[in-house]
Design an enzyme around this catalytic site. Structure first.
Site, PDB file in Angstrom:
ATOM      1  N   SER A 127       2.755 -67.078 -11.225  1.00 34.94           N
ATOM      2  CA  SER A 127       3.672 -66.571 -12.250  1.00 34.94           C
ATOM      3  C   SER A 127       5.108 -66.403 -11.763  1.00 34.94           C
ATOM      4  O   SER A 127       6.011 -66.253 -12.568  1.00 34.94           O
ATOM      5  CB  SER A 127       3.172 -65.224 -12.775  1.00 34.94           C
ATOM      6  OG  SER A 127       3.016 -64.318 -11.700  1.00 34.94           O
ATOM      7  N   ASP A 132       8.395 -56.058 -14.788  1.00 28.29           N
ATOM      8  CA  ASP A 132       7.142 -55.340 -15.076  1.00 28.29           C
ATOM      9  C   ASP A 132       6.496 -54.919 -13.765  1.00 28.29           C
ATOM     10  O   ASP A 132       7.157 -54.889 -12.727  1.00 28.29           O
ATOM     11  CB  ASP A 132       6.209 -56.185 -15.970  1.00 28.29           C
ATOM     12  CG  ASP A 132       5.742 -57.469 -15.291  1.00 28.29           C
ATOM     13  OD1 ASP A 132       5.859 -57.581 -14.055  1.00 28.29           O
ATOM     14  OD2 ASP A 132       5.247 -58.369 -16.001  1.00 28.29           O
ATOM     15  N   HIS A 155       6.391 -58.339 -11.485  1.00 33.30           N
ATOM     16  CA  HIS A 155       7.363 -59.435 -11.557  1.00 33.30           C
ATOM     17  C   HIS A 155       8.809 -58.964 -11.550  1.00 33.30           C
ATOM     18  O   HIS A 155       9.157 -58.047 -12.297  1.00 33.30           O
ATOM     19  CB  HIS A 155       7.137 -60.244 -12.835  1.00 33.30           C
ATOM     20  CG  HIS A 155       5.759 -60.801 -12.943  1.00 33.30           C
ATOM     21  ND1 HIS A 155       4.820 -60.289 -13.807  1.00 33.30           N
ATOM     22  CD2 HIS A 155       5.163 -61.820 -12.288  1.00 33.30           C
ATOM     23  CE1 HIS A 155       3.694 -60.975 -13.677  1.00 33.30           C
ATOM     24  NE2 HIS A 155       3.862 -61.899 -12.755  1.00 33.30           N
TER      25      HIS A 155
END
Ligand code: NAG
Ligand code: NAG
Ligand code: NAG
Ligand code: NAG
Length: 351
Positions: free
Chosen positions: A42, A324, A327
């Protein structure tokens, strides 16, 4: 007779030159620009994960491109900044494209990364690194890219974070951690070697970020400080990786192009430190605190069955390092990228 041969070879040479000029002008596969191939998780995925993922839901993407785009950030991720460094648009996600050799989108490379994945299989049922490289190899087999197209190419590989998460949640035995790290890096090194073997010139791999600084872990001390016992896992991983990459470079028969570690561990650490102090005083925003926080057991982007938002977004995401719980925000990635520029400059000079 001899004259004719001369004329013929001159003519052929001329045709070749003219054709390559036309190719360059048209922009298909010309050799001036770099092709960027992305593998991993990600931190680099720009939209491969399916629409079920949080990265396709609000408030992800609110600052760039202005709506959710499959990026785990309020805006850009590392891929976008690395692409901008090489002067190209961010490579198209593999999943979302109609891939043919003629498509202008394949020209800048391709993004094979899926959020949640690792070198090994993780708790997320998505293509691991091996499968991602298989996907790349299939495009080579189909002649979407040929060897010549890869003359100026870079691979960016970001993986391992989810492998550690999976290990900690399913095995959890710290006693086995060093063994696990060695197995993991061994497989990762084989993956890097395979990408190079397939023809990519420069293979960049990110170091493991200081996982003990991720908001998911610092939540237990109200984001006051990083947790050194977890950062030690990153430090050990990075030492083993450094050793493996050194070995790969020694074995590599190719004169041009190299394997290189992007020291994201150092970049995260220095960006977190830099954000913390402005003119000697503490900035309002604590850099260890994420901007988007889930409520009542939900994550950022969570919505309950009545459609009520179960998260809060900070006022100024552009002041946050983290978006978040795991991330970085666009601001964070920009800071990380800025401190990687000297490593990237060395890669650029090698072309
Ligand atoms: C994919 O591209 C080809 C060639 O450009 C085209 O014929 C085809 O209709 C496209 N398919 C989709 C699903 O867009
Ligand atoms: C990657 O996934 C495939 C399919 O699940 C599996 O067969 C393979 O062993 C995995 N690779 C590694 C290195 O774990
Ligand atoms: C934990 O991981 C180690 C190292 O990979 C392995 O030897 C061991 O069998 C694993 N234990 C469990 C319960 O999965
Ligand atoms: C690289 O980034 C650092 C930190 O932002 C900056 O001080 C330096 O001037 C940059 N160097 C280059 C060559 O861009």
């Amino acid at each position: 007779m001899e004259k004719q041969t001369h004329f013929l070879s001159f003519f052929l040479l001329f045709v070749c030159l003219t054709m390559s000029t036309v190719d360059a002008v048209k922009g298909w596969h010309h050799h001036g620009s770099v092709k960027l191939f992305i593998f991993g998780d990600s931190y680099v995925d720009t939209g491969n994960l399916g629409k079920f993922a949080a990265s396709w839901k609000e408030p992800y993407g609110i600052n760039f491109p202005g709506k959710p785009s499959g990026r785990f950030s309020d805006g850009r991720v590392l891929t976008d900044y690395i692409a901008s460094f090489f002067g190209i648009k961010s490579p198209a996600p593999f999943e979302r494209r109609n891939i043919t050799r003629k498509s202008s989108e394949v020209e800048r490379g391709m993004n094979f990364a899926y959020g949640g994945t690792g070198v090994f299989n993780t708790l997320v049922d998505q293509p691991n690194m091996t499968i991602q490289i298989d996907n790349f190899q299939q495009l080579l087999d189909r002649n979407v890219y040929n060897k010549d197209d890869l003359r100026k190419s870079v691979a960016l590989v970001s993986a391992a974070g989810n492998d550690y998460t999976t290990f900690l949640l399913t095995n959890g035995s710290l006693q086995y951690m060093p063994v696990f790290t060695k197995d993991l890096v061994k497989q990762l090194a084989m993956d890097l070697k395979r990408i190079k073997w397939l023809g990519v010139q420069n293979v960049l791999v990110t170091a493991l970020e200081p996982i003990g600084c991720l908001p998911a872990l610092t939540a237990q001390n109200s984001h006051k400080k990083c947790i050194q016992s977890f950062n030690s896992i990153s430090e050990f991983h990075n030492r083993v990786l450094k050793h493996a990459v050194k070995k790969l470079n020694k074995e590599s028969k190719h004169k041009s192009g190299r394997f290189k570690i992007l020291n994201t561990y150092k970049s995260f650490k220095s960006a977190l430190k830099k954000n913390h102090h402005i003119n000697g005083r503490l900035k309002l925003k604590n850099p260890l605190e994420p901007c988007c926080v889930g409520l009542d057991g939900y994550s950022c982007g969570g919505v309950d069955e009545k459609g009520v938002k179960k998260y809060m977004v900070c006022k100024n995401p552009e002041l946050s390092f983290f978006w978040d719980s795991v991330h970085p925000a666009q601001n964070g990635w920009h800071a990380v990228y800025s401190s990687l520029n000297s490593s990237l400059n060395r890669v650029h000079k090698s072309f």
